[in-house]
Design an enzyme around this catalytic site. Structure first.
Site, PDB file in Angstrom:
ATOM      1  N   ASP A  59      -0.155  -9.645 -12.068  1.00 15.06           N
ATOM      2  CA  ASP A  59      -0.759  -8.381 -12.497  1.00 15.06           C
ATOM      3  C   ASP A  59      -2.145  -8.574 -13.092  1.00 15.06           C
ATOM      4  O   ASP A  59      -2.883  -7.614 -13.296  1.00 15.06           O
ATOM      5  CB  ASP A  59       0.112  -7.736 -13.583  1.00 15.06           C
ATOM      6  CG  ASP A  59       1.348  -7.089 -13.013  1.00 15.06           C
ATOM      7  OD1 ASP A  59       1.337  -6.717 -11.835  1.00 15.06           O
ATOM      8  OD2 ASP A  59       2.330  -6.960 -13.768  1.00 15.06           O
TER       9      ASP A  59
HETATM   10  C1  BGC Z   1       5.351  -8.498 -14.968  1.00 12.70           C
HETATM   11  C2  BGC Z   1       5.466  -8.905 -13.524  1.00 12.70           C
HETATM   12  C3  BGC Z   1       4.253  -9.692 -13.140  1.00 12.70           C
HETATM   13  C4  BGC Z   1       4.047 -10.851 -14.080  1.00 12.70           C
HETATM   14  C5  BGC Z   1       2.799 -11.643 -13.784  1.00 12.70           C
HETATM   15  C6  BGC Z   1       5.103  -9.700 -15.820  1.00 12.70           C
HETATM   16  O1  BGC Z   1       4.894  -9.302 -17.109  1.00 12.70           O
HETATM   17  O2  BGC Z   1       6.536  -7.864 -15.349  1.00 12.70           O
HETATM   18  O3  BGC Z   1       5.583  -7.771 -12.722  1.00 12.70           O
HETATM   19  O4  BGC Z   1       4.441 -10.132 -11.831  1.00 12.70           O
HETATM   20  O5  BGC Z   1       3.966 -10.380 -15.390  1.00 12.70           O
HETATM   21  O6  BGC Z   1       1.639 -10.977 -14.083  1.00 12.70           O
END
Ligand code: BGC
Length: 813
Positions: free
Chosen positions: A487
């Site tokens: 993200d």
């Molecule tokens: C989120 C995931 C994401 C990951 C890496 C997590 O906090 O829930 O959806 O893929 O972070 O960024």
């Protein structure tokens, strides 16, 4: 190495983690509840409860980020002469003669002893009931008669936890309660649009109560020294506005050796619109009375507790391993599976790092979580798949999150995360392989929850695949969109404004060349699955169409996604390489190594082996593999949030545990059992527990999302425990790829990948209507099953054909 203090230990026999010092390096929590009513509970009984949704139906109050830490919870104050203490040490923090907290499977037992009195509280949520039981047992272990004054304490929250934190001008005037016998009812906002209330009850006569916090605590006091408790006198206060609480006051006399149980119930009730009131302004308590009657004796409570324990017996009997390595067995048989279930229930919404207010159920997260528990409760996995798919858009894109209460897509966060659609295939295939239930593919599922838009679930899978191939960039690799799994790699965001969220701010997609090698690998893995599924259900043309797309993707990766020693991570908005030796920092990233090795792209040319070697060389450290290396030392406008974190934390070169298993699976597929195991053991909680309780800080019985990486100030320090996709990925990795018990459409495939040192082990596996006892004899091999014998007869290949009943299997490597 600094001598690490210990705060607890595992009790495998009882499936508990036993905390022996209340001053853990961080609150060590547990979760209560399995379906609708949930609670978070720390080792000092801090935490809160909610019904289904930690934002919209928060029942009791909790203050995150508080000083002192973890203040607020379900507290019992015991006043014995001049001494006031709590069984869980907090909030009074009176030194105890004995303290113990046992976190078990959906229950927690907190026990304290002081001056010859033992107080032990069992906390759990009975199956299918909307309440938390707190069974308090008081025991006089002294030789004198004890006259105790007992005060309970819960603090109500408004039902919307978000407004509880901001709308004081209104909230201080809305609070309303009713008191009836030993039950205190919280009915704030019930007079208007709410048809739900909460109550706090005890199954004994009370000698007083309080419902107004200020009166009970005293405006300038703390939970540690409430006026009413200190004086040993309840005020019988009736809350009107301000901050409603619920506190019972009970006088208890205990003869030497005598013990007494008190059953406290924190309950939640919903009424029909036309049955809200029993008299003007008086809430209809019929359902509350009925719920109380179901749990008003020790016997009834013990029975409900036995039912809960039986549920967990059943859940944990589905996959059981015996390797002789306690540290492995306890994680596989108990804690990893337990964490998977909790994560499935809560997604990423409510922990001591997730406020329960901001985030709902993630589209990608929930699909991955599913793999962690599909063997335990297939019907709930089925429902979850339908719920998730119902938030998809007709073009295959999807809401990134949905709210558990309404099951509607979350508009605040929107969509455009281009990995999301692929995960629907991942989750659905796992479900069908476990259950053999192909009928799910024919379920009619709407788009964006709009009635009348239904198509089959299979069509949802198809458009999910299409979404990737309809959104390719200049190198014929998948466009990343808002972000892929990471993200924080925000390639189309370009933000200089600290008040903007990287995740939701305008996504510049016009003219973007930002492509993701992580999605490319994910597409190949899930694409192969999709092709196999199509063949299985007689859709040969569709299988062929998608096979071509998969082949094309493999070629694109080989041509444009290989950097010489590892796979590139991405191309940025302008088409420049990310995760390349040419870059100044972050030359290599873990996500694309994981997915492209899982997809075995270029294995025949040595690409997979080289990539895995590079992970060892550049990403691995004592505590696991970091996400990227070297860490970013400055903010890069074109990359977004990833470079906003200081070195070694979170997505900037933290050990983001979630993606370590991807590389481990890559290792397993490549047959490198020694390497797979050494990566795995580094982030296996039981190994960390043994070495690093103080450094690691967070709960030693579950994985956390992130451990500070080698570039961090304090490598090895954990954060964001409990709700993480790591749980499901650790489970998937160990159960299917290391121990090698892999559900397949027609049976169970046996394909372990082990360290050379592994000795014979046995897995008991229930699978559909069959039960297998599988013994694996590794004979020093890391990979490669030579022969499988089922019920005394050798079979061809390594898939035990499914047939109901009990079977004994032996596999020799
Ligand atoms: C989120 C995931 C994401 C990951 C890496 C997590 O906090 O829930 O959806 O893929 O972070 O960024």
């Amino acid at each position: 190495m600094e001598q690490q203090k210990r705060y607890g230990h595992f009790d495998d026999q009882n499936r508990e983690y036993v905390i022996t010092n209340p001053q853990t390096p961080w609150p060590w929590i547990n979760y209560l509840g399995n379906e609708d009513f949930f609670s978070l509970i720390s080792n000092t009984a801090g935490g809160y409860s909610f019904y289904k949704d930690a934002k919209f139906r928060r029942i009791t109050r909790y203050r995150y980020n508080n000083v002192p830490m973890d203040n607020g919870g379900r507290y019992f104050y015991i006043k014995d002469g001049d001494t006031v203490w709590n069984p869980g040490w907090k909030p009074c923090k009176t030194p105890l003669d004995f303290y113990e907290c046992r976190h078990g499977m959906s229950y927690t037992r907190v026990t304290g002893r002081k001056n010859g009195v033992e107080a032990s509280v069992l906390f759990f949520v009975p199956l299918k009931k909307w309440c938390e039981v707190q069974k308090l047992t008081l025991k006089n272990e002294s030789s004198e008669v004890k006259q105790l004054k007992l005060f309970s304490f819960e603090e109500w929250c408004l039902w919307n936890a978000a407004t509880d934190m901001e709308n004081f001008q209104r909230n201080f005037s809305t609070g309303e309660v009713e008191i009836e016998g030993s039950t205190i009812y919280h009915k704030t906002e019930y007079r208007e649009r709410r048809n739900h209330y909460a109550f706090y009850h005890v199954n004994a006569p009370i000698q007083g109560f309080d419902t107004d916090r200020e009166t009970f605590v005293g405006l300038y006091n703390e939970f540690a020294n409430p006026d009413a408790v200190m004086e040993g006198k309840p005020r019988n206060s009736h809350a009107h506005g301000w901050s409603p609480i619920a506190s019972h006051y009970i006088e208890v006399t205990l003869q030497p050796g005598e013990s007494k149980d008190f059953v406290f119930l924190l309950g939640y009730i919903e009424n029909e619109q036309d049955e809200k009131f029993e008299a003007p302004q008086v809430i209809n308590k019929k359902k509350a009375h009925a719920l109380i009657a179901e749990l008003d004796t020790t016997e009834k409570v013990d029975k409900a507790f036995a039912e809960l324990c039986a549920l967990w017996d059943n859940l944990l009997n589905i996959y059981k391993v015996k390797t002789g390595n306690d540290k492995l067995d306890r994680m596989v048989n108990i804690w990893n599976q337990y964490q998977c279930m909790v994560t499935f229930n809560f997604s990423r919404s409510a922990s001591f790092f997730e406020s329960g207010v901001g985030r709902g159920m993630g589209f990608r997260d929930s699909n991955q979580d599913l793999v962690g528990f599909v063997h335990q409760i297939p019907p709930r996995a089925r429902q979850r798949i339908i719920d998730i798919a119902s938030t998809q858009f007709p073009d295959g894109g999807c809401y990134h999150q949905y709210q558990p209460l309404t099951k509607r897509g979350n508009n605040d966060i929107g969509g455009g995360f281009n990995d999301d659609p692929c995960w629907l295939i991942f989750g659905t295939v796992a479900y069908i392989k476990e259950t053999g239930d192909f009928s799910i593919l024919d379920e009619m599922v709407p788009f964006d929850n709009q009635p009348g838009t239904e198509v089959t679930l299979f069509d949802h899978l198809k458009i999910s695949m299409n979404h990737v191939i309809e959104n390719l960039g200049p190198h014929m690799l998948p466009l990343i969109g808002r972000a892929d799994w990471n993200d924080c790699l925000n390639l189309n965001c370009f933000s200089w404004d600290p008040n903007e969220s990287f995740q939701t701010t305008e996504n510049v997609s016009e003219g973007t060349k930002a492509e993701s090698l992580m999605i490319a690998g994910l597409f190949v893995v899930t694409g192969k699955d999709y092709v196999a599924l199509c063949k299985k259900i007689g859709k040969a043309d569709e299988a062929e169409r998608m096979q071509k797309a998969v082949d094309a993707m493999i070629e694109a990766v080989k041509k444009h996604g290989w950097d010489g020693e590892w796979y590139l991570r991405a191309y940025d908005f302008y088409g420049r390489k990310i995760g390349s030796n040419e870059c100044d920092e972050a030359k290599i990233f873990i996500e694309s190594q994981g997915w492209c090795t899982m997809a075995e792209i270029g294995a025949e040319d040595g690409l997979v082996a080289k990539s895995l070697d590079s992970c060892k060389k550049y990403l691995e450290c004592e505590h696991g593999m970091v996400l990227n290396n070297p860490a970013f030392s400055k903010y890069i406008y074109e990359y977004g949030e990833i470079s906003s974190y200081p070195e070694g934390y979170k997505e900037n070169a933290g050990i983001f545990c979630h993606n370590n298993p991807w590389v481990i699976i890559g290792e397993c597929l490549a047959g490198r059992g020694n390497d797979a195991w050494s990566h795995y053991a580094k982030i296996l909680p039981s190994y960390v527990e043994e070495k690093y309780q103080t450094l690691h800080k967070v709960e030693p019985y579950v994985n956390c999302q992130m451990v500070a990486g080698k570039d961090a100030f304090k490598p090895g320090e954990g954060k964001n425990s409990w709700l993480t996709g790591t749980a499901a990925w650790m489970w998937y990795t160990v159960s299917e790829f290391i121990l090698g018990i892999k559900p397949d459409y027609d049976g169970i495939r046996i394909d372990p990948c082990l360290p050379e040192t592994a000795t014979d082990y046995t897995v008991q596996r229930k699978f559909r209507d069959a039960e297998y006892e599988i013994t694996i004899r590794p004979n020093g091999a890391q990979k490669g099953v030579k022969q499988v014998i089922v019920d005394g007869k050798p079979i061809d290949g390594t898939v035990i054909p499914y047939s109901p009943g009990k079977h004994v299997v032996e596999a020799t490597m």
